[in-house]
Design a protein around this motif. Structure first.
Motif, short mmCIF file in Angstrom:
data_model
loop_
_atom_site.label_atom_id
_atom_site.label_comp_id
_atom_site.label_asym_id
_atom_site.label_seq_id
_atom_site.Cartn_x
_atom_site.Cartn_y
_atom_site.Cartn_z
N GLN A 41 0.68 -1.23 0.01
CA GLN A 41 0.01 0.14 0.06
C GLN A 41 0.89 1.40 0.04
O GLN A 41 0.22 2.40 0.14
CB GLN A 41 -0.93 0.17 1.15
CG GLN A 41 -1.79 -1.20 1.20
CD GLN A 41 -2.85 -1.20 2.53
OE1 GLN A 41 -4.02 -0.84 2.42
NE2 GLN A 41 -2.25 -1.52 3.76
N ALA A 42 2.17 1.07 -0.14
CA ALA A 42 3.10 2.32 -0.21
C ALA A 42 3.08 2.92 1.22
O ALA A 42 3.48 4.03 1.14
CB ALA A 42 2.87 3.17 -1.23
N GLU A 43 2.67 2.25 2.23
CA GLU A 43 2.80 3.01 3.56
C GLU A 43 4.07 2.55 4.14
O GLU A 43 4.38 1.50 5.06
CB GLU A 43 1.63 2.40 4.53
CG GLU A 43 0.40 2.84 3.89
CD GLU A 43 -0.91 2.44 4.94
OE1 GLU A 43 -0.58 2.63 6.20
OE2 GLU A 43 -1.87 2.00 4.56
N PHE A 44 5.23 3.11 3.78
CA PHE A 44 6.57 2.86 4.01
C PHE A 44 6.96 2.76 5.31
O PHE A 44 7.73 2.39 5.85
CB PHE A 44 7.26 3.61 2.98
CG PHE A 44 7.08 3.36 1.43
CD1 PHE A 44 7.23 2.08 1.07
CD2 PHE A 44 7.10 4.47 0.67
CE1 PHE A 44 6.76 1.81 -0.20
CE2 PHE A 44 6.58 4.31 -0.46
CZ PHE A 44 6.78 2.96 -1.24
N THR A 45 6.44 4.16 6.23
CA THR A 45 6.98 4.42 7.54
C THR A 45 6.23 3.31 8.47
O THR A 45 6.92 2.69 9.45
CB THR A 45 6.18 5.56 7.86
OG1 THR A 45 6.81 6.80 6.99
CG2 THR A 45 6.77 5.96 9.29
N ARG A 46 5.23 2.73 8.20
CA ARG A 46 4.33 1.85 8.84
C ARG A 46 4.94 0.47 8.78
O ARG A 46 5.14 -0.32 9.79
CB ARG A 46 3.10 1.62 8.68
CG ARG A 46 1.96 2.82 9.07
CD ARG A 46 0.80 2.89 8.53
NE ARG A 46 -0.10 1.97 9.73
CZ ARG A 46 -1.45 1.71 9.56
NH1 ARG A 46 -1.93 2.07 8.34
NH2 ARG A 46 -1.84 1.04 10.34
N ALA A 47 5.55 0.05 7.49
CA ALA A 47 6.37 -1.07 7.22
C ALA A 47 7.59 -1.20 7.95
O ALA A 47 8.04 -2.20 8.40
CB ALA A 47 6.57 -1.33 5.71
N THR A 48 8.24 0.02 7.78
CA THR A 48 9.84 0.23 8.45
C THR A 48 9.64 0.21 9.99
O THR A 48 10.37 -0.47 10.48
CB THR A 48 10.28 1.50 8.00
OG1 THR A 48 10.53 1.57 6.86
CG2 THR A 48 11.66 1.68 8.66
N ASP A 49 8.62 0.74 10.62
CA ASP A 49 8.44 0.56 11.91
C ASP A 49 8.33 -0.93 12.37
O ASP A 49 9.01 -1.45 13.51
CB ASP A 49 7.16 1.42 12.30
CG ASP A 49 7.42 2.83 12.45
OD1 ASP A 49 8.59 3.20 12.21
OD2 ASP A 49 6.20 3.55 12.51
#
Length: 204
Positions: free
Chosen positions: A108-116
């Motif tokens: 979903q291109a929610e990179f910050t949530r994935a990285t967390d």
């Protein structure tokens, strides 16, 4: 065949439906995405797992498997996210489900949530396999972020632009399911959740 028969004879048995859906997910992981067999098997898995979750809404493993199936289908990533969050809340020790949720965020291109999620797993997990997959997925997130960012504009110049050079010829393409010299193999574009038994003290 036995599980399929049991599922057909026990449409109101959530654990039987879940076992059948789990077996189908295992089959899906061995198939090439985009093929008729992949799509048909995934559809059957989603149907069985959706029925299982309807009947057993608090079984973490069933929620995670259905979340994975929705991720593989790619049609309703918000539903996949919701299912995986419910699964993690019920069984927070099952770190493999956090990897699947991180992949949903990446899609979903929610990179910050994935990285967390991935950064926490890399820092805190005691499982070498989980740490390695988190590290690999952090690389995927970084690549996806780079691809998603617009290219910087060149500075304005008053001098006439030099004629553009012709683009180089593209290299010969290798299908993503193959490595040169090895033949076709099933793709692994998405993390397959471990189907291990529930350990003592864990929630299903």
């Amino acid at each position: 065949p036995l599980l399929e028969k049991a599922a057909a004879e026990g449409p109101d048995d959530g654990l039987v439906q879940g076992a059948y859906g789990s077996a189908l997910i295992h089959q899906v992981s061995q198939l090439q995405p985009g093929t008729e067999a992949f799509s048909a098997t995934l559809k059957r898995a989603r149907t069985a797992l959706a029925r299982a979750v309807e009947l057993e809404p608090n079984v973490a493993r069933l929620l995670a498997l259905l979340g994975f199936a929705e991720l593989a289908a790619g049609e309703d990533l918000k539903r996949a996210e919701s299912l995986l969050i419910r699964s993690i809340n019920l069984a927070p020790s099952r770190e493999e489900n956090r990897l699947v949720l991180a992949q949903v965020f990446l899609r979903q291109a929610e990179f910050t949530r994935a990285t967390d999620i991935l950064g926490t797993l890399l820092a805190n997990s005691t499982q070498a396999g989980i740490k390695q997959q988190a590290r690999d997925m952090l690389g995927q997130v970084a690549n996806a972020k780079t691809t998603a960012e617009p290219a910087p504009r060149p500075p304005a110049s008053s001098s006439p632009a030099a004629p553009a050079s012709p683009p180089p010829a593209p290299p010969a393409a290798t299908p993503p399911s193959e490595t040169p010299g090895t033949g076709a193999r099933p793709r692994r574009d998405i993390f397959i959740p471990a189907l291990r038994p529930v350990a003592a003290g864990e929630t299903r």
